[in-house]
Scaffold this active site. Structure first.
Site, PDB file in Angstrom:
ATOM      1  CE  LYS A  33       0.628  27.438 -41.031  1.00 32.45           C
ATOM      2  NZ  LYS A  33       1.569  28.129 -40.132  1.00 32.45           N
ATOM      3  NE  ARG A 130       6.483  30.824 -35.129  1.00 28.91           N
ATOM      4  CZ  ARG A 130       5.413  30.937 -35.906  1.00 28.91           C
ATOM      5  NH1 ARG A 130       4.210  30.949 -35.368  1.00 28.91           N
ATOM      6  NH2 ARG A 130       5.526  31.034 -37.206  1.00 28.91           N
ATOM      7  CG  HIS A 162       6.419  34.293 -39.966  1.00 27.27           C
ATOM      8  ND1 HIS A 162       5.739  34.320 -41.162  1.00 27.27           N
ATOM      9  CD2 HIS A 162       5.483  34.064 -39.018  1.00 27.27           C
ATOM     10  CE1 HIS A 162       4.447  34.107 -40.944  1.00 27.27           C
ATOM     11  NE2 HIS A 162       4.257  33.972 -39.645  1.00 27.27           N
ATOM     12  NE  ARG A 218       6.432  32.785 -45.199  1.00 25.46           N
ATOM     13  CZ  ARG A 218       7.255  33.754 -44.806  1.00 25.46           C
ATOM     14  NH1 ARG A 218       8.295  34.099 -45.548  1.00 25.46           N
ATOM     15  NH2 ARG A 218       7.031  34.396 -43.676  1.00 25.46           N
ATOM     16  CE1 TYR A 262     -24.296  17.922 -19.561  1.00 22.93           C
ATOM     17  CE2 TYR A 262     -23.024  18.619 -21.478  1.00 22.93           C
ATOM     18  CZ  TYR A 262     -23.650  17.616 -20.756  1.00 22.93           C
ATOM     19  OH  TYR A 262     -23.631  16.328 -21.219  1.00 22.93           O
ATOM     20  CB  CYS A 309     -22.913  19.649 -25.573  1.00 26.50           C
ATOM     21  SG  CYS A 309     -24.147  20.494 -24.562  1.00 26.50           S
ATOM     22  CG  MET A 310     -17.888  15.744 -27.398  1.00 26.16           C
ATOM     23  SD  MET A 310     -17.350  14.234 -26.576  1.00 26.16           S
ATOM     24  CE  MET A 310     -16.449  14.888 -25.186  1.00 26.16           C
ATOM     25  CG  ASP A 311     -21.608  14.397 -28.912  1.00 25.83           C
ATOM     26  OD1 ASP A 311     -20.484  14.204 -29.380  1.00 25.83           O
ATOM     27  OD2 ASP A 311     -22.007  13.882 -27.846  1.00 25.83           O
TER      28      ASP A 311
END
Length: 374
Positions: A33, A130, A162, A218, A262, A309-311
């Site tokens: 998955k 769950r 599970h 599993r 930052y 940072c993002m990048d």
């Protein structure tokens, strides 16, 4: 090498699956998955089958159909539906579907009017709270499942549950859940159900709890070479499958007192050399790794300085020489001393599952088999 790569070593995945099968002594379902936990659903599925995995497991019908589209024809279970799910497509594709409730069974029954009889597995909630039928609902779900068999709507091929705490072998929930599962199996047997497989053990239980293995285990994260219970000893040697790497895009010298990234959450306490790595939280690198994690550059672990940072992120190279273009390994198998996904999990207060599964974005993923890039 590209800007950033996820390298998946398929021989390592096959090794892990083979070792897990040998250790368990029963058939293995490899869970693929979430795009194979970030390793590639199609490629992970093929490697698992080649190593002898009798079953593959996925969460959604879409994931199951993806495997069928790339040619997988063997036993395949999915387990996470929503009201209005296209069960007919799953039944037509010869996928075992999971029912948690009588309502889901009714939807599957409606689908079989447009498709062949279904293969259905029932999930009982033994204490994870769950998915799955509660123990109070279980008898009614079992009765409806048996009635559906008699009508010819489906065949019940499995009953499963599970664990909540199998990564903590001494946790009392494990005994309680296994006892509840056995009781649920007794209820199903009394109603006349004769499933092919009864399964409870996930990766940690496969390694640590022999009594829970039943007819099938599993294995998810363990198949990818990461330990589901790092603090619990066992004798199964697993090999991490994924390496995440990039390159330095810039090297620069900074003075004592200079702030980095930052918020200036880190300042240099002496002159040092910094390396800029062009990956960040937009690519799935955890922002939390700032000022915590390390990367491997030029034969040494290098601390990440300042916020991710993002990048991009920044590593501290000290006074060592480095150049733009040098390889940066965020994590790998650890053979040369480089950080592992488990190291990153500790640094980021999470689990190794999240470290590998969340990577993506602008990382290019390549699969390597016996030294050949596929």
């Amino acid at each position: 090498m590209s800007r950033a790569e996820i390298v998946v070593e398929l021989p390592s995945l096959r090794h892990n699956v083979a070792r897990l099968r040998q250790h368990a002594g029963v058939p293995v379902m490899v869970v693929v998955k979430a795009d194979g936990y970030g390793h590639g659903i199609a490629e992970a599925g093929r490697a698992a089958r080649a190593a002898g995995a009798e079953w593959l497991g996925v969460a959604t019908i879409d994931e199951a159909l993806r495997l069928r589209q790339v040619g997988d024809r063997d036993r395949l279970l999915c387990w996470l539906g929503v009201p209005g799910e296209d069960y007919a497509a799953a039944v037509e594709a010869d996928v075992d579907v999971t029912a948690y409730s009588r309502a889901e069974l009714a939807e599957i029954a409606a689908a079989t009017r447009r498709a062949a009889p279904a293969r259905v597995q029932l999930k009982v909630d033994t204490g994870l709270s769950r998915g799955g039928a509660t123990l109070e609902e279980w008898e009614a779900v079992v009765a409806e499942a048996r009635a559906g068999e008699e009508r010819g709507d489906w065949r019940v091929t499995g009953i499963w549950s599970h664990f909540a705490c199998s990564d903590e072998p001494d946790h009392p929930a494990n005994d309680a859940q296994e006892t509840a599962f056995r009781q649920a199996l007794d209820v199903a047997a009394a109603a006349g159900l004769r499933p092919e497989v009864r399964h409870l053990a996930n990766s940690a239980a496969t390694l640590l709890r022999p009594s829970s293995r039943f007819d099938l285990v599993r294995c998810g994260i363990a198949a990818y070479g990461l330990d589901p219970a790092p603090l619990a000893p066992h004798d199964v040697v697993l090999r991490p499958v994924m390496t995440a790497r990039s390159r330095l895009s810039l090297v620069k010298r900074v003075a004592a007192g200079d702030g980095v990234s930052y918020g200036h959450t880190w300042r240099a306490d002496r002159p040092t050399t910094l390396g800029l790595v062009p990956v960040g939280y937009g690519d799935g690198v955890m922002r939390r790794a700032g000022n915590r994690a390390e990367a491997w550059v030029r034969g040494r672990r290098r601390p990440i300085r300042g916020r991710v940072c993002m990048d991009q992120l920044v590593v501290d190279l000290g006074d060592d020489h480095a150049e733009a273009g040098d390889e940066v390994v965020l994590f790998g198998p650890g053979d040369d001393g480089e950080p592992t996904a488990q190291d990153w999990a500790v640094w980021c207060d999470t689990i190794n599952y999240e470290i590998v599964t969340r990577l993506g974005g602008r990382f290019e993923r390549q699969h390597v088999d016996e030294g050949t890039v596929l």
